[in-house]
Design an enzyme around this catalytic site. Structure first.
Site, PDB file in Angstrom:
ATOM      1  N   GLU A 106      -0.679  -8.960  -1.136  1.00  0.00           N
ATOM      2  CA  GLU A 106      -1.241  -8.390   0.111  1.00  0.00           C
ATOM      3  C   GLU A 106      -2.459  -7.504  -0.223  1.00  0.00           C
ATOM      4  O   GLU A 106      -2.579  -6.358   0.215  1.00  0.00           O
ATOM      5  CB  GLU A 106      -0.192  -7.596   0.890  1.00  0.00           C
ATOM      6  CG  GLU A 106      -0.548  -7.321   2.335  1.00  0.00           C
ATOM      7  CD  GLU A 106       0.499  -6.441   3.034  1.00  0.00           C
ATOM      8  OE1 GLU A 106       0.512  -5.230   2.811  1.00  0.00           O
ATOM      9  OE2 GLU A 106       1.296  -6.990   3.807  1.00  0.00           O
ATOM     10  N   ASP A 153       0.798  -1.227   0.000  1.00  0.00           N
ATOM     11  CA  ASP A 153       0.000   0.000   0.000  1.00  0.00           C
ATOM     12  C   ASP A 153       0.830   1.276   0.000  1.00  0.00           C
ATOM     13  O   ASP A 153       0.373   2.329   0.438  1.00  0.00           O
ATOM     14  CB  ASP A 153      -0.914  -0.010   1.228  1.00  0.00           C
ATOM     15  CG  ASP A 153      -0.154  -0.239   2.518  1.00  0.00           C
ATOM     16  OD1 ASP A 153       1.083  -0.047   2.522  1.00  0.00           O
ATOM     17  OD2 ASP A 153      -0.775  -0.619   3.531  1.00  0.00           O
ATOM     18  N   HIS A 162      13.494   5.531  12.183  1.00  0.00           N
ATOM     19  CA  HIS A 162      13.255   5.689  10.744  1.00  0.00           C
ATOM     20  C   HIS A 162      14.048   6.890  10.230  1.00  0.00           C
ATOM     21  O   HIS A 162      14.261   7.858  10.959  1.00  0.00           O
ATOM     22  CB  HIS A 162      11.738   5.909  10.554  1.00  0.00           C
ATOM     23  CG  HIS A 162      11.265   5.792   9.141  1.00  0.00           C
ATOM     24  ND1 HIS A 162      11.530   6.750   8.191  1.00  0.00           N
ATOM     25  CD2 HIS A 162      10.515   4.852   8.515  1.00  0.00           C
ATOM     26  CE1 HIS A 162      10.960   6.394   7.044  1.00  0.00           C
ATOM     27  NE2 HIS A 162      10.350   5.236   7.212  1.00  0.00           N
ATOM     28  N   GLU A 183      -2.054   5.201   2.992  1.00  0.00           N
ATOM     29  CA  GLU A 183      -2.050   3.794   2.567  1.00  0.00           C
ATOM     30  C   GLU A 183      -3.438   3.221   2.319  1.00  0.00           C
ATOM     31  O   GLU A 183      -3.620   2.387   1.435  1.00  0.00           O
ATOM     32  CB  GLU A 183      -1.307   2.941   3.606  1.00  0.00           C
ATOM     33  CG  GLU A 183       0.193   3.200   3.690  1.00  0.00           C
ATOM     34  CD  GLU A 183       0.566   4.401   4.543  1.00  0.00           C
ATOM     35  OE1 GLU A 183      -0.357   5.047   5.109  1.00  0.00           O
ATOM     36  OE2 GLU A 183       1.758   4.714   4.654  1.00  0.00           O
ATOM     37  N   ARG A 226       2.744   8.545   8.894  1.00  0.00           N
ATOM     38  CA  ARG A 226       2.404   9.948   8.601  1.00  0.00           C
ATOM     39  C   ARG A 226       1.273  10.479   9.478  1.00  0.00           C
ATOM     40  O   ARG A 226       1.316  11.616   9.928  1.00  0.00           O
ATOM     41  CB  ARG A 226       1.952  10.073   7.138  1.00  0.00           C
ATOM     42  CG  ARG A 226       3.027  10.552   6.226  1.00  0.00           C
ATOM     43  CD  ARG A 226       2.656  10.372   4.764  1.00  0.00           C
ATOM     44  NE  ARG A 226       3.864  10.035   4.036  1.00  0.00           N
ATOM     45  CZ  ARG A 226       4.672  10.914   3.452  1.00  0.00           C
ATOM     46  NH1 ARG A 226       4.362  12.173   3.438  1.00  0.00           N
ATOM     47  NH2 ARG A 226       5.774  10.533   2.843  1.00  0.00           N
TER      48      ARG A 226
HETATM   49  C1  UD1 Z   1       6.805   4.980   3.344  1.00  0.00           C
HETATM   50  C2  UD1 Z   1       5.390   4.544   2.946  1.00  0.00           C
HETATM   51  C3  UD1 Z   1       4.679   3.872   4.124  1.00  0.00           C
HETATM   52  C4  UD1 Z   1       5.536   2.778   4.743  1.00  0.00           C
HETATM   53  C5  UD1 Z   1       6.916   3.321   5.069  1.00  0.00           C
HETATM   54  C6  UD1 Z   1       7.788   2.197   5.547  1.00  0.00           C
HETATM   55  C7  UD1 Z   1       4.211   5.943   1.321  1.00  0.00           C
HETATM   56  C8  UD1 Z   1       3.404   7.152   1.107  1.00  0.00           C
HETATM   57  N1  UD1 Z   1       4.600   5.698   2.576  1.00  0.00           N
HETATM   58  O1  UD1 Z   1       6.666   5.996   4.329  1.00  0.00           O
HETATM   59  O2  UD1 Z   1       3.471   3.300   3.677  1.00  0.00           O
HETATM   60  O3  UD1 Z   1       4.919   2.338   5.923  1.00  0.00           O
HETATM   61  O4  UD1 Z   1       7.504   3.880   3.880  1.00  0.00           O
HETATM   62  O5  UD1 Z   1       8.930   2.641   6.170  1.00  0.00           O
HETATM   63  O6  UD1 Z   1       4.498   5.238   0.404  1.00  0.00           O
HETATM   64  N2  UD1 Z   1      14.295   8.514   4.107  1.00  0.00           N
HETATM   65  C9  UD1 Z   1      15.680   8.468   4.002  1.00  0.00           C
HETATM   66  N3  UD1 Z   1      16.251   7.256   3.689  1.00  0.00           N
HETATM   67  C10 UD1 Z   1      15.546   6.142   3.495  1.00  0.00           C
HETATM   68  C11 UD1 Z   1      14.156   6.198   3.617  1.00  0.00           C
HETATM   69  C12 UD1 Z   1      13.551   7.394   3.906  1.00  0.00           C
HETATM   70  O7  UD1 Z   1      16.372   9.453   4.171  1.00  0.00           O
HETATM   71  O8  UD1 Z   1      16.148   5.107   3.224  1.00  0.00           O
HETATM   72  C13 UD1 Z   1      13.656   9.810   4.441  1.00  0.00           C
HETATM   73  C14 UD1 Z   1      13.677  10.792   3.262  1.00  0.00           C
HETATM   74  O9  UD1 Z   1      13.873  12.091   3.773  1.00  0.00           O
HETATM   75  C15 UD1 Z   1      12.272  10.670   2.701  1.00  0.00           C
HETATM   76  C16 UD1 Z   1      11.492  10.429   3.967  1.00  0.00           C
HETATM   77  O10 UD1 Z   1      12.290   9.577   4.762  1.00  0.00           O
HETATM   78  O11 UD1 Z   1      11.872  11.805   1.986  1.00  0.00           O
HETATM   79  C17 UD1 Z   1      10.121   9.847   3.796  1.00  0.00           C
HETATM   80  O12 UD1 Z   1      10.095   8.709   2.961  1.00  0.00           O
HETATM   81  P1  UD1 Z   1       8.714   8.288   2.255  1.00  0.00           P
HETATM   82  O13 UD1 Z   1       8.930   7.046   1.451  1.00  0.00           O
HETATM   83  O14 UD1 Z   1       8.125   9.449   1.586  1.00  0.00           O
HETATM   84  O15 UD1 Z   1       7.742   7.998   3.443  1.00  0.00           O
HETATM   85  P2  UD1 Z   1       7.805   7.012   4.668  1.00  0.00           P
HETATM   86  O16 UD1 Z   1       7.332   7.785   5.833  1.00  0.00           O
HETATM   87  O17 UD1 Z   1       9.116   6.363   4.717  1.00  0.00           O
HETATM   88  N1  UDP Z   2      12.289  -3.523   9.894  1.00  0.00           N
HETATM   89  C1  UDP Z   2      13.657  -3.597   9.625  1.00  0.00           C
HETATM   90  N2  UDP Z   2      14.500  -2.761  10.308  1.00  0.00           N
HETATM   91  C2  UDP Z   2      14.071  -1.856  11.221  1.00  0.00           C
HETATM   92  C3  UDP Z   2      12.675  -1.776  11.473  1.00  0.00           C
HETATM   93  C4  UDP Z   2      11.824  -2.615  10.792  1.00  0.00           C
HETATM   94  O1  UDP Z   2      14.083  -4.400   8.804  1.00  0.00           O
HETATM   95  O2  UDP Z   2      14.899  -1.137  11.807  1.00  0.00           O
HETATM   96  C5  UDP Z   2      11.353  -4.402   9.146  1.00  0.00           C
HETATM   97  C6  UDP Z   2      10.306  -5.134   9.948  1.00  0.00           C
HETATM   98  O3  UDP Z   2      10.768  -6.392  10.386  1.00  0.00           O
HETATM   99  C7  UDP Z   2       9.158  -5.255   8.960  1.00  0.00           C
HETATM  100  C8  UDP Z   2       9.311  -4.030   8.088  1.00  0.00           C
HETATM  101  O4  UDP Z   2      10.628  -3.552   8.282  1.00  0.00           O
HETATM  102  O5  UDP Z   2       9.303  -6.380   8.107  1.00  0.00           O
HETATM  103  C9  UDP Z   2       8.307  -2.984   8.482  1.00  0.00           C
HETATM  104  O6  UDP Z   2       8.603  -1.785   7.855  1.00  0.00           O
HETATM  105  P1  UDP Z   2       7.983  -0.410   8.315  1.00  0.00           P
HETATM  106  O7  UDP Z   2       7.569  -0.488   9.746  1.00  0.00           O
HETATM  107  O8  UDP Z   2       8.959   0.630   7.924  1.00  0.00           O
HETATM  108  O9  UDP Z   2       6.732  -0.265   7.352  1.00  0.00           O
HETATM  109  P2  UDP Z   2       5.211  -0.779   7.441  1.00  0.00           P
HETATM  110  O10 UDP Z   2       5.212  -2.240   7.620  1.00  0.00           O
HETATM  111  O11 UDP Z   2       4.577  -0.031   8.569  1.00  0.00           O
HETATM  112  O12 UDP Z   2       4.635  -0.343   6.142  1.00  0.00           O
END
Ligand code: UD1
Ligand code: UDP
Length: 385
Positions: free
Chosen positions: A119, A97, A246, A133, A215
């Protein structure tokens, strides 16, 4: 020979797509597998690619620091369009999602390519929770031609929306496939600190694992959750609170100022999947707003307090291993304290349950795809927990 284009881009959709990619690759005479990473995440994606040994055929490298949903969308659409036009796949696979999921299915639709949604059928029926999502998965569901529902509940929700029964396959969740191949009996962590923490856990010093990123929890709710954790840490010096934070700057700007400087709170960079699942195994319980962790923890017999108003994953709540506690600071404090002080409550939640999968979800998914293309006569048997 059919061409299957697998699109992923964040940590969770890649963890859950990985077992399917590996399973598809076993059918060399039937499938040409192309992998496309949007790289909506960068570092957190690369960690997963390394653990699962996946080298994407294409890497769109779209991540920017502090990206907005519209920026992700425009960059992904433009770059994916060229790839799908060139590859002319017979099927596009997306998972979950995220924005990558929905945008991948949208580009496939624009090119009139069939879409398989892994999923499928998760719903809260609350458009703003989780945000965005809930809408991403509903829109993906409207586009998809094949729906791989993890559970019976998800299948029922799809049927209630009028999805053709013949196109739905109950497979279990591929995250359990990922989990069972990654959990190790005597895991050595990459970090000495974590090896030390697990040694302490073995000697009886409990460990509480925390993750927060959603978010809809940004700002005040996230701050409240952090304050609750700070209070717990102050009152329980005999417990280690481990929090891999994160990479999102919006999350870090709340977590670091609130939780830095306490001896028993360990703020870490995101952990690679191997380290994370093995740390889950060591923990007493988990406090999280994550989706995937709600699915993994029951298989490890770990109680989870879920920091959300609603969950699209009711199975583990019914099984008693997951409790929805919301975002109220006092409630988070109270429920965590109860788990810390009442061994019995914790034990009653710590039942091992496998409502989300048995480790064969990727096999069922790929067999369903083989059936769709006429490589197999009968539909695969459904996942039954
Ligand atoms: C995204 C997904 C969310 C999922 C989450 C898992 C969307 C809208 N959201 O949210 O469904 O639960 O990933 O973690 O698709 N960033 C880094 N390095 C990384 C990853 C992220 O610097 O490796 C920072 C960047 O500044 C980026 C921000 O995190 O702009 C947000 O990333 P984004 O993918 O937009 O949203 P998430 O909150 O990570
Ligand atoms: N996870 C990981 N490292 C971390 C935290 C989570 O590998 O430091 C894994 C966790 O086991 C799960 C997935 O990341 O499989 C969940 O990701 P996240 O919580 O970012 O996203 P969501 O599932 O909420 O979309």
């Amino acid at each position: 020979m059919k061409t299957i284009l697998c699109i992923f881009g964040t940590r969770p959709d890649t963890i859950k797509m990985a077992p399917v990619i590996h399973e598809l690759r076993r059918f060399k005479r039937e499938f040409r597998v192309i992998t496309v990473a949007t790289a909506q995440h960068r570092h957190m994606l690369d960690q997963v690619l390394e653990v699962f040994r996946i080298k994407p055929t294409y890497d769109l490298n779209i991540m920017q620091t502090g990206q907005t949903l519209s920026q992700i969308s425009s960059r992904t659409l433009e770059r994916l369009d060229t790839i799908v036009a060139g590859a002319k796949p017979d099927l596009v696979l997306v998972q979950g999602d995220t924005s990558t999921t929905f945008l991948g299915s949208l580009v496939a639709f624009y090119h009139k390519v069939s879409v398989g949604h892994i999923e499928a059928g998760l719903r809260t029926l609350d458009k703003l929770n989780p945000f965005p999502e809930e809408i991403n998965r509903r829109l993906t569901g409207h586009i998809a031609d094949l729906h791989f529902a993890a559970t019976k509940t998800a299948k029922k929700l799809l049927l209630a929306e009028g999805v053709d029964r013949q196109t739905i396959f109950t497979t279990g969740n591929t995250v359990i496939d990922a989990l069972v191949t990654t959990v190790e009996r005597n895991h050595r962590f990459d970090s000495q600190v974590l090896n030390g923490i697990t040694r302490e856990a073995a000697r009886g010093k409990r460990l509480v694992l925390i993750t927060i990123h959603r978010r809809e929890n940004w700002g005040k709710p996230m701050l409240g959750a952090c304050k609750a954790i700070k209070r717990l840490a102050n009152e329980n010096s005999d417990v280690n609170f481990v929090f891999p934070v994160h990479r999102n700057p919006v999350v870090r700007n709340v977590v670091y100022p609130t939780l830095s400087g306490l001896a028993n709170i360990l703020l870490l960079e995101p952990l690679n999947y191997k380290d994370f699942v093995n740390l889950m195994k060591t923990s007493s319980f988990i406090v999280t707003d994550s989706g995937g962790i709600q699915e993994e923890a029951p298989s490890l017999g770990k109680p989870v307090l879920v920091l959300r108003k609603v969950t699209e994953r009711p199975e583990a709540v019914r099984a008693g291993t997951v409790k929805l506690v919301g975002l109220d600071e006092k409630r988070i404090y109270r429920e965590s304290k109860r788990l810390l002080s009442e061994g019995r409550t914790s034990r009653s939640m710590a039942k091992r349950a496998n409502p989300y999968g048995d480790g064969k979800a990727a096999w069922r998914t790929v067999q369903a795809i083989r059936w769709f293309f006429g490589y197999r006569r009968s539909r695969p048997a459904e996942f039954k927990p």
